[in-house]
Design a protein around this motif. Structure first.
Motif, PDB file in Angstrom:
ATOM      1  N   ALA A  82       0.833  -1.057  -0.100  1.00  0.00           N
ATOM      2  CA  ALA A  82      -0.090  -0.024   0.172  1.00  0.00           C
ATOM      3  C   ALA A  82       0.794   1.148  -0.038  1.00  0.00           C
ATOM      4  CB  ALA A  82      -0.941   0.089   1.223  1.00  0.00           C
ATOM      5  N   ALA A  83       1.914   1.176   0.728  1.00  0.00           N
ATOM      6  CA  ALA A  83       2.826   2.374   0.704  1.00  0.00           C
ATOM      7  C   ALA A  83       3.583   2.516  -0.515  1.00  0.00           C
ATOM      8  CB  ALA A  83       3.943   2.394   2.006  1.00  0.00           C
ATOM      9  N   ARG A  84       3.941   1.395  -1.106  1.00  0.00           N
ATOM     10  CA  ARG A  84       4.717   1.726  -2.321  1.00  0.00           C
ATOM     11  C   ARG A  84       3.619   2.178  -3.581  1.00  0.00           C
ATOM     12  NH1 ARG A  84       8.233  -4.043  -2.226  1.00  0.00           N
ATOM     13  NH2 ARG A  84       9.709  -3.099  -0.983  1.00  0.00           N
ATOM     14  N   ARG A  85       2.331   1.742  -3.473  1.00  0.00           N
ATOM     15  CA  ARG A  85       1.463   2.053  -4.709  1.00  0.00           C
ATOM     16  C   ARG A  85       1.081   3.938  -4.228  1.00  0.00           C
ATOM     17  NH1 ARG A  85      -1.351  -2.733  -3.175  1.00  0.00           N
ATOM     18  NH2 ARG A  85      -2.515  -1.799  -1.579  1.00  0.00           N
ATOM     19  N   ALA A  86       0.792   3.991  -2.857  1.00  0.00           N
ATOM     20  CA  ALA A  86       0.845   5.540  -2.803  1.00  0.00           C
ATOM     21  C   ALA A  86       2.072   6.432  -3.120  1.00  0.00           C
ATOM     22  CB  ALA A  86       0.559   5.701  -1.172  1.00  0.00           C
ATOM     23  N   ALA A  87       3.316   5.838  -3.064  1.00  0.00           N
ATOM     24  CA  ALA A  87       4.650   6.582  -3.572  1.00  0.00           C
ATOM     25  C   ALA A  87       4.432   6.646  -5.199  1.00  0.00           C
ATOM     26  CB  ALA A  87       5.579   5.847  -2.829  1.00  0.00           C
ATOM     27  N   ARG A  88       4.006   5.750  -5.572  1.00  0.00           N
ATOM     28  CA  ARG A  88       3.794   5.795  -7.185  1.00  0.00           C
ATOM     29  C   ARG A  88       2.368   5.732  -7.790  1.00  0.00           C
ATOM     30  NH1 ARG A  88       6.997   1.100  -6.484  1.00  0.00           N
ATOM     31  NH2 ARG A  88       5.220  -0.165  -7.216  1.00  0.00           N
ATOM     32  N   PRO A  89       1.973   6.960  -7.962  1.00  0.00           N
ATOM     33  CA  PRO A  89       0.632   7.089  -8.624  1.00  0.00           C
ATOM     34  C   PRO A  89       0.154   5.859  -9.513  1.00  0.00           C
ATOM     35  CG  PRO A  89       1.679   9.284  -8.635  1.00  0.00           C
ATOM     36  CD  PRO A  89       2.609   8.148  -8.284  1.00  0.00           C
ATOM     37  N   PRO A  90      -1.076   5.647  -9.495  1.00  0.00           N
ATOM     38  CA  PRO A  90      -1.596   4.619 -10.564  1.00  0.00           C
ATOM     39  C   PRO A  90      -1.285   5.025 -12.070  1.00  0.00           C
ATOM     40  CG  PRO A  90      -3.278   5.190  -9.357  1.00  0.00           C
ATOM     41  CD  PRO A  90      -1.968   5.981  -8.687  1.00  0.00           C
ATOM     42  N   LYS A  91      -0.696   4.088 -12.830  1.00  0.00           N
ATOM     43  CA  LYS A  91      -0.953   4.260 -14.291  1.00  0.00           C
ATOM     44  C   LYS A  91      -2.166   4.448 -14.815  1.00  0.00           C
ATOM     45  CE  LYS A  91       3.556   2.436 -15.335  1.00  0.00           C
ATOM     46  NZ  LYS A  91       4.302   1.492 -16.006  1.00  0.00           N
ATOM     47  N   PRO A  92      -2.726   5.388 -15.807  1.00  0.00           N
ATOM     48  CA  PRO A  92      -4.014   5.192 -16.288  1.00  0.00           C
ATOM     49  C   PRO A  92      -4.008   3.716 -16.980  1.00  0.00           C
ATOM     50  CG  PRO A  92      -2.679   6.642 -17.336  1.00  0.00           C
ATOM     51  CD  PRO A  92      -1.915   6.296 -16.063  1.00  0.00           C
ATOM     52  N   GLU A 105      -3.484 -11.281 -35.245  1.00  0.00           N
ATOM     53  CA  GLU A 105      -3.165 -10.489 -36.679  1.00  0.00           C
ATOM     54  C   GLU A 105      -3.070  -8.843 -36.184  1.00  0.00           C
ATOM     55  OE1 GLU A 105      -3.111 -10.866 -40.013  1.00  0.00           O
ATOM     56  OE2 GLU A 105      -2.943 -12.877 -39.606  1.00  0.00           O
ATOM     57  N   TRP A 106      -3.566  -8.554 -34.918  1.00  0.00           N
ATOM     58  CA  TRP A 106      -3.692  -7.071 -34.758  1.00  0.00           C
ATOM     59  C   TRP A 106      -2.922  -6.556 -33.727  1.00  0.00           C
ATOM     60  CZ3 TRP A 106      -5.217  -3.783 -38.533  1.00  0.00           C
ATOM     61  CH2 TRP A 106      -5.893  -4.431 -39.316  1.00  0.00           C
ATOM     62  N   LEU A 107      -2.515  -7.474 -32.489  1.00  0.00           N
ATOM     63  CA  LEU A 107      -2.074  -6.825 -31.447  1.00  0.00           C
ATOM     64  C   LEU A 107      -0.759  -6.167 -31.552  1.00  0.00           C
ATOM     65  CD1 LEU A 107      -1.947  -6.491 -28.323  1.00  0.00           C
ATOM     66  CD2 LEU A 107      -1.225  -8.844 -28.114  1.00  0.00           C
ATOM     67  N   ARG A 108       0.129  -6.997 -32.440  1.00  0.00           N
ATOM     68  CA  ARG A 108       1.361  -6.160 -32.535  1.00  0.00           C
ATOM     69  C   ARG A 108       1.511  -4.748 -33.190  1.00  0.00           C
ATOM     70  NH1 ARG A 108       0.857 -10.563 -36.130  1.00  0.00           N
ATOM     71  NH2 ARG A 108       0.933  -9.812 -38.311  1.00  0.00           N
ATOM     72  N   HIS A 109       0.480  -4.705 -34.081  1.00  0.00           N
ATOM     73  CA  HIS A 109       0.177  -3.331 -34.897  1.00  0.00           C
ATOM     74  C   HIS A 109      -0.310  -2.443 -33.797  1.00  0.00           C
ATOM     75  CE1 HIS A 109       0.888  -5.016 -38.798  1.00  0.00           C
ATOM     76  NE2 HIS A 109       0.106  -6.049 -38.541  1.00  0.00           N
ATOM     77  N   VAL A 110      -1.110  -2.775 -32.933  1.00  0.00           N
ATOM     78  CA  VAL A 110      -1.792  -1.799 -32.106  1.00  0.00           C
ATOM     79  C   VAL A 110      -0.646  -1.391 -31.039  1.00  0.00           C
ATOM     80  CG1 VAL A 110      -3.250  -1.787 -29.859  1.00  0.00           C
ATOM     81  CG2 VAL A 110      -3.978  -2.883 -31.895  1.00  0.00           C
ATOM     82  N   THR A 111       0.213  -2.255 -30.589  1.00  0.00           N
ATOM     83  CA  THR A 111       1.021  -1.892 -29.775  1.00  0.00           C
ATOM     84  C   THR A 111       2.303  -1.019 -30.486  1.00  0.00           C
ATOM     85  OG1 THR A 111       2.583  -4.227 -30.104  1.00  0.00           O
ATOM     86  CG2 THR A 111       1.061  -4.074 -28.152  1.00  0.00           C
ATOM     87  N   HIS A 112       2.458  -1.101 -31.554  1.00  0.00           N
ATOM     88  CA  HIS A 112       3.261  -0.644 -32.263  1.00  0.00           C
ATOM     89  C   HIS A 112       2.809   0.969 -32.526  1.00  0.00           C
ATOM     90  CE1 HIS A 112       6.364   0.691 -35.460  1.00  0.00           C
ATOM     91  NE2 HIS A 112       5.471   1.282 -36.068  1.00  0.00           N
ATOM     92  N   VAL A 113       1.354   1.225 -32.593  1.00  0.00           N
ATOM     93  CA  VAL A 113       0.950   2.474 -32.519  1.00  0.00           C
ATOM     94  C   VAL A 113       1.122   3.193 -31.385  1.00  0.00           C
ATOM     95  CG1 VAL A 113      -1.149   3.927 -32.681  1.00  0.00           C
ATOM     96  CG2 VAL A 113      -0.600   2.036 -34.593  1.00  0.00           C
ATOM     97  N   LEU A 114       0.681   2.488 -30.317  1.00  0.00           N
ATOM     98  CA  LEU A 114       0.756   2.943 -28.910  1.00  0.00           C
ATOM     99  C   LEU A 114       2.239   2.913 -28.248  1.00  0.00           C
ATOM    100  CD1 LEU A 114      -2.627   1.203 -27.394  1.00  0.00           C
ATOM    101  CD2 LEU A 114      -2.135   3.686 -28.147  1.00  0.00           C
ATOM    102  N   ARG A 115       3.243   2.586 -28.974  1.00  0.00           N
ATOM    103  CA  ARG A 115       4.586   2.472 -28.438  1.00  0.00           C
ATOM    104  C   ARG A 115       4.878   3.747 -27.591  1.00  0.00           C
ATOM    105  NH1 ARG A 115       9.128   0.613 -32.425  1.00  0.00           N
ATOM    106  NH2 ARG A 115       8.335   2.601 -33.351  1.00  0.00           N
ATOM    107  N   PRO A 116       4.660   4.841 -27.903  1.00  0.00           N
ATOM    108  CA  PRO A 116       5.059   5.960 -27.112  1.00  0.00           C
ATOM    109  C   PRO A 116       4.073   6.101 -25.803  1.00  0.00           C
ATOM    110  CG  PRO A 116       4.594   6.984 -29.432  1.00  0.00           C
ATOM    111  CD  PRO A 116       4.096   5.389 -29.344  1.00  0.00           C
ATOM    112  N   LEU A 118       2.927   3.329 -24.101  1.00  0.00           N
ATOM    113  CA  LEU A 118       2.818   2.051 -23.381  1.00  0.00           C
ATOM    114  C   LEU A 118       3.674   1.891 -21.771  1.00  0.00           C
ATOM    115  CD1 LEU A 118       3.338  -0.731 -25.992  1.00  0.00           C
ATOM    116  CD2 LEU A 118       1.437  -0.242 -24.837  1.00  0.00           C
ATOM    117  N   ARG A 119       4.735   2.790 -21.734  1.00  0.00           N
ATOM    118  CA  ARG A 119       5.465   2.651 -20.461  1.00  0.00           C
ATOM    119  C   ARG A 119       4.589   3.391 -19.357  1.00  0.00           C
ATOM    120  NH1 ARG A 119      11.744   4.212 -21.550  1.00  0.00           N
ATOM    121  NH2 ARG A 119      12.245   2.340 -22.880  1.00  0.00           N
ATOM    122  N   ASP A 120       3.584   4.263 -20.017  1.00  0.00           N
ATOM    123  CA  ASP A 120       2.801   5.297 -19.028  1.00  0.00           C
ATOM    124  C   ASP A 120       1.652   4.539 -18.748  1.00  0.00           C
ATOM    125  OD1 ASP A 120       5.318   6.945 -18.671  1.00  0.00           O
ATOM    126  OD2 ASP A 120       4.535   7.872 -20.857  1.00  0.00           O
TER     127      ASP A 120
END
Length: 301
Positions: A82-92, A105-116, A118-120
């Protein structure tokens, strides 16, 4: 009493051996572990273990103490989390649902578009039947769905591809020797039909049959691609499915194109127009990139 005392106690109780607990779970010397347990018993004011040459057993006091010790360790772990979650705001979160099999067929294309992005974000993927994907978009359970044009009042669809519908049949079927198959050559009693679930596919195929004066008499009915492939493989039947199913086939099943003007089925990206997700907005702004990427891949194949 410290948390380490509780960890030592639980480890020994679960292993039934000081030696095993010390070497495999606690990575400490056995004499040190023995001292820690004696200190714990002194603080508790009761003998917790019965020691023998064969190992250790819990006393009645030890059995009573064990449940509480486990709960205390669990509570401590939850406090840290709980403390760690509070220290790091949850990602949307951003959730994408695929018609079962379409993720290939499509997942790799979706992740390519969303690559910028994905980390957030907390990126979630699921798969289901097309009607269920449409309903999940309508309810707001997922942000984006890849499915058929399911009729829901609040869902907007963007058609991203048109897939040919192919004939799927056993590898040793006589028609498998054909480079393309005339639907009128399919034995009507061997055709694997459709339940109510793939209703859009069923409608397209039914119209295709009517236009050619073909009447099938199916005894087996599929409700999804996995069922369809299994029925073809196990019964020797023949069915019509979208082309995206081909990479999922076992060796015993093959597919062939239809002769003439074969039917196609649309693949669409569905979403709610009132969804405020900035990730969805980013995706929609770049959806042409996804369409072009998939189209270019199809051409190269």
């Amino acid at each position: 009493m410290e948390l380490r005392h509780l960890r030592y106690f639980v480890a020994v109780a679960e292993e039934g051996s000081l030696t095993v607990a010390a070497e495999r779970r606690l990575f400490t010397a056995q004499p040190s572990l023995s001292r820690q347990l004696r200190d714990l018993e002194l603080e508790v004011g009761a003998q917790l273990f019965i020691r023998s040459s064969r190992g250790v057993e819990l006393t009645p006091a030890g059995r009573a103490f064990l449940d509480h010790a486990r709960r205390a360790l669990q509570a401590a772990a939850e406090a840290v989390a709980a403390a760690r979650r509070a220290a790091r705001p949850p990602k949307p979160s951003f959730s994408v649902g695929f018609l079962t099999g379409q993720e290939v067929e499509w997942l790799r294309h979706v992740t390519h578009v969303l690559r910028p992005q994905l980390r957030d974000i907390d990126f979630r993927v699921s798969s289901d039947f097309s009607p269920d994907i449409g309903e999940a978009i309508q309810r707001g359970d997922i942000d984006l769905g890849f499915c058929r044009l399911e009729p829901h009042p609040d869902v907007i669809y963007k058609v991203i591809a048109h897939e040919p519908i192919l004939v799927f049949l056993p590898r040793d079927h006589p028609l498998a020797a054909c480079s393309a198959i005339d639907v009128r050559d399919i034995d009507p009693t061997s055709f694997v039909g459709y339940s109510d679930t793939p209703h859009i596919l069923r409608g397209i195929v039914d119209r295709y049959f009517r236009d050619r004066g073909v009447a099938m008499s199916p005894a087996q009915f599929l409700d999804g691609i996995a069922t369809g492939i299994s029925l073809v493989a196990s019964t020797g039947g023949v069915t019509l499915l979208p082309a995206y199913v081909e990479p999922l086939l076992p060796r015993s099943v093959v597919c062939r194109p239809l002769t003439g003007n074969a039917p196609v089925i649309e693949v669409a990206a569905g979403y709610r127009g009132d969804n405020p997700s900035p990730v969805l907005r980013f995706f929609l702004d770049h959806i042409d990139q996804l369409i072009a990427s998939r189209a270019g891949e199809a051409v190269s194949i």
